[in-house]
Design a protein around this motif. Sequence first.
Motif, short mmCIF file in Angstrom:
data_model
loop_
_atom_site.label_atom_id
_atom_site.label_comp_id
_atom_site.label_asym_id
_atom_site.label_seq_id
_atom_site.Cartn_x
_atom_site.Cartn_y
_atom_site.Cartn_z
N ASP A 211 0.93 -1.15 0.16
CA ASP A 211 0.04 -0.06 0.05
C ASP A 211 0.96 1.33 -0.04
OD1 ASP A 211 -2.53 -1.12 0.03
OD2 ASP A 211 -2.31 -1.77 2.48
N ILE A 212 0.41 2.41 -0.52
CA ILE A 212 1.31 3.50 -0.43
C ILE A 212 1.21 4.15 0.95
CG2 ILE A 212 1.26 5.88 -1.39
CD1 ILE A 212 -0.35 5.07 -3.83
N MET A 213 2.66 4.33 1.24
CA MET A 213 2.80 4.57 2.77
C MET A 213 3.50 6.06 2.84
SD MET A 213 1.33 2.25 4.32
CE MET A 213 2.11 2.38 6.18
N VAL A 214 3.20 6.94 3.48
CA VAL A 214 3.94 8.22 3.54
C VAL A 214 4.45 8.47 4.86
CG1 VAL A 214 2.31 9.33 1.66
CG2 VAL A 214 1.61 9.32 4.12
N ASN A 215 5.34 9.45 4.85
CA ASN A 215 6.11 9.93 6.04
C ASN A 215 5.05 11.00 6.70
OD1 ASN A 215 8.17 8.19 6.04
ND2 ASN A 215 9.51 9.69 4.86
N GLN A 216 5.00 10.90 8.00
CA GLN A 216 4.23 12.00 8.51
C GLN A 216 4.94 12.97 9.49
OE1 GLN A 216 0.75 11.03 10.77
NE2 GLN A 216 0.00 13.02 11.20
N TYR A 217 5.10 14.13 9.29
CA TYR A 217 5.81 15.16 10.13
C TYR A 217 4.98 16.11 11.03
CZ TYR A 217 9.20 13.93 6.62
OH TYR A 217 9.83 13.28 5.50
N GLN A 218 5.74 16.60 12.05
CA GLN A 218 5.13 17.49 13.25
C GLN A 218 5.92 18.63 13.16
OE1 GLN A 218 4.99 15.57 16.99
NE2 GLN A 218 7.19 15.40 16.94
N ASP A 219 5.44 19.57 13.71
CA ASP A 219 6.41 20.94 13.72
C ASP A 219 7.51 20.56 15.00
OD1 ASP A 219 4.73 22.18 12.39
OD2 ASP A 219 3.61 23.13 14.06
N GLU A 220 8.70 21.27 14.41
CA GLU A 220 9.87 21.01 15.55
C GLU A 220 9.46 21.81 16.78
OE1 GLU A 220 13.15 22.98 13.49
OE2 GLU A 220 13.10 21.56 11.88
N LYS A 221 9.64 20.97 17.73
CA LYS A 221 9.32 21.54 19.21
C LYS A 221 10.68 21.91 19.96
CE LYS A 221 4.99 18.56 19.03
NZ LYS A 221 4.43 17.36 19.72
N SER A 222 10.08 22.29 21.23
CA SER A 222 11.10 22.84 22.13
C SER A 222 12.30 23.47 21.52
CB SER A 222 11.83 21.63 22.69
OG SER A 222 10.91 20.80 23.40
N GLN A 223 11.96 24.74 20.69
CA GLN A 223 12.86 25.40 20.28
C GLN A 223 12.70 26.85 21.15
OE1 GLN A 223 11.12 25.80 16.38
NE2 GLN A 223 12.96 25.07 15.51
N PRO A 224 13.96 27.33 21.56
CA PRO A 224 13.94 28.33 22.62
C PRO A 224 13.56 29.49 22.15
CG PRO A 224 16.15 27.79 21.93
CD PRO A 224 15.32 26.92 21.39
N ILE A 225 12.76 30.53 22.79
CA ILE A 225 12.09 31.60 22.24
C ILE A 225 12.06 32.68 23.37
CG2 ILE A 225 9.98 32.90 21.25
CD1 ILE A 225 9.17 30.24 19.90
N TYR A 226 12.70 33.91 23.10
CA TYR A 226 12.76 34.82 24.01
C TYR A 226 12.22 36.25 23.54
CZ TYR A 226 16.24 32.39 26.68
OH TYR A 226 16.86 31.35 27.41
N SER A 227 11.25 36.54 24.70
CA SER A 227 10.70 38.06 24.34
C SER A 227 11.56 38.98 25.17
CB SER A 227 9.22 38.00 25.03
OG SER A 227 8.31 37.19 24.14
N ILE A 228 12.23 40.01 24.43
CA ILE A 228 13.07 40.82 24.93
C ILE A 228 12.37 42.40 24.81
CG2 ILE A 228 15.29 42.00 24.62
CD1 ILE A 228 16.53 39.43 23.18
N ILE A 229 12.23 42.83 25.99
CA ILE A 229 11.22 44.10 26.02
C ILE A 229 12.46 45.32 26.63
CG2 ILE A 229 9.76 45.71 27.41
CD1 ILE A 229 8.43 42.72 27.97
N ASP A 230 12.46 46.32 25.76
CA ASP A 230 13.18 47.41 25.78
C ASP A 230 12.40 48.46 27.04
OD1 ASP A 230 14.60 49.77 25.96
OD2 ASP A 230 14.75 50.06 23.58
N THR A 231 13.00 48.82 28.13
CA THR A 231 12.13 49.58 29.02
C THR A 231 12.99 50.98 29.29
OG1 THR A 231 13.81 48.55 30.90
CG2 THR A 231 12.08 47.24 30.42
N SER A 232 13.52 51.30 27.88
CA SER A 232 14.04 52.55 28.31
C SER A 232 12.97 53.64 27.89
CB SER A 232 15.29 53.03 27.04
OG SER A 232 14.92 52.67 25.88
N ARG A 233 13.42 55.04 28.10
CA ARG A 233 12.43 56.00 27.78
C ARG A 233 11.58 56.04 26.44
NH1 ARG A 233 16.52 61.15 27.70
NH2 ARG A 233 17.85 60.50 25.78
N VAL A 234 11.98 55.24 25.60
CA VAL A 234 11.38 55.47 24.05
C VAL A 234 9.94 54.61 24.23
CG1 VAL A 234 13.24 55.83 22.83
CG2 VAL A 234 12.53 53.37 23.49
N MET A 235 10.04 53.84 25.35
CA MET A 235 8.70 52.98 25.42
C MET A 235 7.51 53.60 26.32
SD MET A 235 9.23 50.33 23.43
CE MET A 235 8.33 48.80 24.02
N LYS A 236 7.98 54.63 26.92
CA LYS A 236 7.07 55.39 27.60
C LYS A 236 5.70 56.23 26.93
CE LYS A 236 7.79 57.74 32.21
NZ LYS A 236 7.59 56.35 32.87
#
Length: 428
Positions: A211-236
């Motif tokens: 029978d025709i068989m296919v490879n099934q994939y999933q999203d790559e997981k456990s990738q590091p993601i950082y949110s970096i917030i500038d807290t200087s006066r430009v964000m006021k």
Amino acid sequence: MIICAFAVLFLVSYWYTPIYAYIWLLALGFLLLTLADIILLFKENSLEAERVLPEKFSNSDLNSVEIKLKNNYSVKVKVEIIDEIPVQFQKRDFLKTVHIPSHKKMKTSYGLRPVERGEYIFGNLNCYVSSPIQLIKKRYTFNKNQMVKVFPSFIQMKKYDFLAIDNRISQIGLKKIRRIGHTMEFEQIKEYVQGDDIRTINWKATAKHRDIMVNQYQDEKSQPIYSIIDTSRVMKMPFNELKLIDYAINSTLAFSNIALKKKDKVGMLSFSHKIGNYLSANSKMTQLQLILNQLYNVDTKFLDSDFGLLYAHLKRKVTQRSLLMLYTNFEHISSLQRQLPYLKAISKKHVLVVIFFKNTELEKFTEENPENLATIYEQTIATQFKNDKYYMAKELEKHGIQTILTAPKDLSINTINKYLEIKARGIL
């Protein structure tokens, strides 16, 4: 008003004496009626009230405050509620009026929209009760000095979470991203069904199973993601009463929740002239609460941000290739050019997304019809500032740095869109 009417009648009786005795009878009746009203209202504490506050408020969202009332009087009463709302709202005209039947309970509520994080102190809940006679009011005081904390917008976070699960994300502007190539993790081999990508056919497995068989994939997981917030006066800078840093904080919480649902590791970092809050990336669901607690204490500083310090900190602490969502703002091309060498250095080791803001007030001003020559000059300068923003976005993209130029109100949607796009294209 009644006392003033009696004064006028007594004045008239000076010239028309026959009504003098009748006026005294009316005054005596009024006095007896007032005494009856006092006895009815003050014979006992017959009103119960309670202000019910949520565990925490959501910043920039409408939060409901509930008031529960119980009338123990033998008559229907009118209750005027004056709640001492926290000073941050600067609301001094609060008044709600309700009518409660005898021996009945009632609930009423009102909404508050905070625009700052922190502790909010409620004062007294004052209830002024009057009987059907309505000559006297009695004041009751409840719930002295209640405190509630205002956290980053968890209501917005839950809204995006629900819509993503419900497959209706396109209704609020989130886009479905077409997947490019096969940069995902292998999951399993399964039998081909109509609609599967024929490029994923596993010919060896097909030969074995007939029978025709296919490879099934999933999203790559456990990738590091950082949110970096500038807290200087430009964000006021505030838009719609909310500072840019609060838009960034609300977006960070919503975006981190989506990333955790995708099984990625999320962390956060704030900086200005020095490194502020730092939380290393982790994929545990308890990480969201840790991020919420860290974001609660983030606030703007009045100094300029040090991107060189940020680069050194990332080089030392974030050793794995990561997705960095940098929330900042550039108003002038010169300010971008000063930081561009550091941004280019960061983007060599990580996938950097620079997020900065359109000045929606300036854009609105450029679309108005000018009334005089001075306004034309001002609109020309405003248009130049507006075009500079788009030039800065192009300049960043020219150096291979992902960019989001967004209106403050669309920040969360555009940030999540960019994250989904990067995941789908396998850039990270």
